[in-house]
Motif scaffolding. Structure first.
Motif, mmCIF file in Angstrom:
data_model
loop_
_atom_site.group_PDB
_atom_site.id
_atom_site.type_symbol
_atom_site.label_atom_id
_atom_site.label_comp_id
_atom_site.label_asym_id
_atom_site.label_seq_id
_atom_site.Cartn_x
_atom_site.Cartn_y
_atom_site.Cartn_z
ATOM 1 N N LYS A 1 -33.752 27.526 -1.328
ATOM 2 C CA LYS A 1 -33.846 26.425 -0.481
ATOM 3 C C LYS A 1 -33.040 26.465 0.939
ATOM 4 O O LYS A 1 -33.566 26.335 2.134
ATOM 5 C CB LYS A 1 -33.509 25.047 -0.860
ATOM 6 C CG LYS A 1 -34.692 24.605 -1.861
ATOM 7 C CD LYS A 1 -34.349 23.200 -2.197
ATOM 8 C CE LYS A 1 -35.555 22.747 -3.320
ATOM 9 N NZ LYS A 1 -35.773 21.357 -3.518
ATOM 10 N N ASP B 1 -31.128 21.402 -6.165
ATOM 11 C CA ASP B 1 -31.087 21.193 -4.692
ATOM 12 C C ASP B 1 -29.318 21.463 -4.490
ATOM 13 O O ASP B 1 -29.209 21.009 -3.282
ATOM 14 C CB ASP B 1 -31.305 19.622 -4.655
ATOM 15 C CG ASP B 1 -32.845 19.468 -5.105
ATOM 16 O OD1 ASP B 1 -33.467 20.096 -4.396
ATOM 17 O OD2 ASP B 1 -32.975 18.483 -5.695
ATOM 18 N N ASP C 1 -40.122 16.570 -5.462
ATOM 19 C CA ASP C 1 -40.394 16.086 -6.667
ATOM 20 C C ASP C 1 -39.120 15.528 -7.242
ATOM 21 O O ASP C 1 -38.240 15.965 -7.454
ATOM 22 C CB ASP C 1 -41.091 17.406 -7.711
ATOM 23 C CG ASP C 1 -42.064 17.854 -7.016
ATOM 24 O OD1 ASP C 1 -42.829 17.170 -6.956
ATOM 25 O OD2 ASP C 1 -42.382 19.060 -6.674
ATOM 26 N N VAL D 1 -38.490 20.176 1.460
ATOM 27 C CA VAL D 1 -37.911 21.461 0.893
ATOM 28 C C VAL D 1 -38.096 21.484 -0.620
ATOM 29 O O VAL D 1 -37.353 20.702 -1.293
ATOM 30 C CB VAL D 1 -36.330 21.811 1.398
ATOM 31 C CG1 VAL D 1 -36.099 23.414 1.173
ATOM 32 C CG2 VAL D 1 -36.195 21.736 2.662
ATOM 33 N N THR D 2 -39.211 22.268 -1.212
ATOM 34 C CA THR D 2 -39.511 21.662 -2.263
ATOM 35 C C THR D 2 -39.920 23.137 -3.393
ATOM 36 O O THR D 2 -40.612 24.260 -2.610
ATOM 37 C CB THR D 2 -40.852 20.943 -2.391
ATOM 38 O OG1 THR D 2 -41.552 20.840 -3.748
ATOM 39 C CG2 THR D 2 -41.945 21.831 -1.458
ATOM 40 N N ASP E 1 -35.831 17.002 -0.538
ATOM 41 C CA ASP E 1 -36.510 17.546 -1.975
ATOM 42 C C ASP E 1 -37.721 16.598 -2.076
ATOM 43 O O ASP E 1 -37.796 15.383 -1.595
ATOM 44 C CB ASP E 1 -35.769 17.653 -3.092
ATOM 45 C CG ASP E 1 -36.413 17.861 -4.329
ATOM 46 O OD1 ASP E 1 -37.015 18.841 -4.517
ATOM 47 O OD2 ASP E 1 -36.303 17.096 -5.103
ATOM 48 N N ASP F 1 -42.633 15.257 -11.457
ATOM 49 C CA ASP F 1 -43.284 16.563 -10.813
ATOM 50 C C ASP F 1 -44.599 16.413 -10.221
ATOM 51 O O ASP F 1 -45.547 16.237 -11.192
ATOM 52 C CB ASP F 1 -42.917 17.571 -11.699
ATOM 53 C CG ASP F 1 -43.231 19.095 -11.238
ATOM 54 O OD1 ASP F 1 -42.470 19.693 -10.849
ATOM 55 O OD2 ASP F 1 -44.713 19.494 -11.473
ATOM 56 N N GLY G 1 -42.004 25.226 0.899
ATOM 57 C CA GLY G 1 -42.256 25.384 -0.507
ATOM 58 C C GLY G 1 -42.395 26.642 -0.930
ATOM 59 O O GLY G 1 -42.227 27.508 -0.007
ATOM 60 N N GLY H 1 -31.469 15.190 -2.696
ATOM 61 C CA GLY H 1 -32.336 15.924 -3.971
ATOM 62 C C GLY H 1 -31.784 15.295 -5.162
ATOM 63 O O GLY H 1 -31.060 14.124 -5.346
ATOM 64 N N THR I 1 -37.270 13.323 -6.009
ATOM 65 C CA THR I 1 -36.661 12.718 -5.018
ATOM 66 C C THR I 1 -37.621 11.714 -4.121
ATOM 67 O O THR I 1 -37.170 10.434 -4.251
ATOM 68 C CB THR I 1 -36.078 13.693 -4.095
ATOM 69 O OG1 THR I 1 -35.012 14.564 -4.776
ATOM 70 C CG2 THR I 1 -35.261 12.940 -3.091
ATOM 71 N N CYS J 1 -38.906 28.345 -4.485
ATOM 72 C CA CYS J 1 -37.902 27.699 -3.635
ATOM 73 C C CYS J 1 -37.208 26.517 -4.116
ATOM 74 O O CYS J 1 -37.202 25.343 -4.221
ATOM 75 C CB CYS J 1 -38.994 27.028 -2.340
ATOM 76 S SG CYS J 1 -38.158 26.655 -1.250
ATOM 77 N N ARG J 2 -35.990 26.867 -4.898
ATOM 78 C CA ARG J 2 -35.140 26.037 -5.408
ATOM 79 C C ARG J 2 -33.702 26.692 -5.380
ATOM 80 O O ARG J 2 -33.676 28.029 -5.198
ATOM 81 C CB ARG J 2 -35.316 25.752 -6.974
ATOM 82 C CG ARG J 2 -35.331 26.824 -7.849
ATOM 83 C CD ARG J 2 -35.659 26.566 -9.072
ATOM 84 N NE ARG J 2 -35.048 25.225 -9.810
ATOM 85 C CZ ARG J 2 -34.006 25.118 -10.311
ATOM 86 N NH1 ARG J 2 -33.267 26.158 -10.357
ATOM 87 N NH2 ARG J 2 -33.317 23.708 -10.819
#
Length: 219
Positions: A176, A200, A30, A129-130, A28, A37, A151, A195, A32, A171-172
């Motif tokens: 993801k 995550d 933001d 992966v965000t 992840d 953010d 993303g 994450g 992480t 993308c959450r």
């Protein structure tokens, strides 16, 4: 394919196929790899103090809706409409690059970077992966030497300007996992994932080794 189509394809295709038997490690972004953010920080950076305050005022109704439905994707899309709609893609990319250069040392977690570099030394295919837009995270991904970036893709109109929405789901969460499987195959094996929020959870569950909020250092 037209020249514009070729440029768009090149931008959207960040990840390549990992080498045979290379471990795939998902991070992840933001919270992480970063301390906060990054998309909010980017919007605030480019808007300036007065523009940020004016934009927040325009977002008040959307924030009220979010308090009821907790739809992060909808709130994020509204933020794009308020702060970025109509901005040419090339201008957005240039501003994202400048933001990454200016904020790198304030945003990136040292212990997360050490872990990232360690996996790189082991030959891993490292994919970010965000939920943040791919366009604004891409300069950070390039600086990191990321092998992959997944993303939330911004939508651009026929004049290649920000349309004010996203091309796909936020993308959450389960998205993801869907994006990882779409990129690397339905039977993808994730060696490790990192994450820091409930968004995550599904990605961490897919990994052989899951790191939840393991990075705590600040710049």
């Amino acid at each position: 394919m037209s020249d514009m189509g070729s440029r768009m394809s090149e931008r959207q295709t960040f990840q390549g196929d990992p080498p045979l038997d290379a471990p795939i490690v998902a991070f992840d972004f933001d919270g992480t790899l970063t301390v906060r953010d990054s998309f909010t920080a980017f919007l605030r950076h480019r808007a300036g103090r007065r523009g940020w305050a004016a934009g927040l005022a325009r977002l008040t109704p959307a924030v009220g809706v979010y308090a009821r439905d907790r739809d992060r994707g909808r709130l994020k899309a509204q933020s794009v409409r308020v702060f970025l709609k109509g901005l040419p893609r090339e201008a957005l990319e240039a501003e994202a690059e400048a933001f990454a250069e200016a904020s790198w040392h304030r945003l990136m977690r040292p212990d997360a970077l050490a872990c990232w570099n360690d996996w790189g030394a082991r030959g891993a295919h490292r994919v970010i992966v965000t939920a943040s837009p791919e366009t604004t995270v891409a300069p950070f991904a390039r600086r990191l030497g990321a092998e992959g970036l997944l993303g939330t893709p911004l939508m651009f109109d026929q004049e290649d300007r920000v349309a004010g929405s996203f091309e796909g789901p936020n993308c959450r969460g389960e998205e993801k996992v869907r994006r990882l499987r779409a990129a690397y195959g339905p039977d993808v094996r994730i060696t490790a994932a990192y994450g820091d929020t409930s968004g995550d959870t599904e990605m961490l569950a897919l990994a052989e080794t899951a790191g939840f909020r393991v990075f705590r250092e600040r710049p």
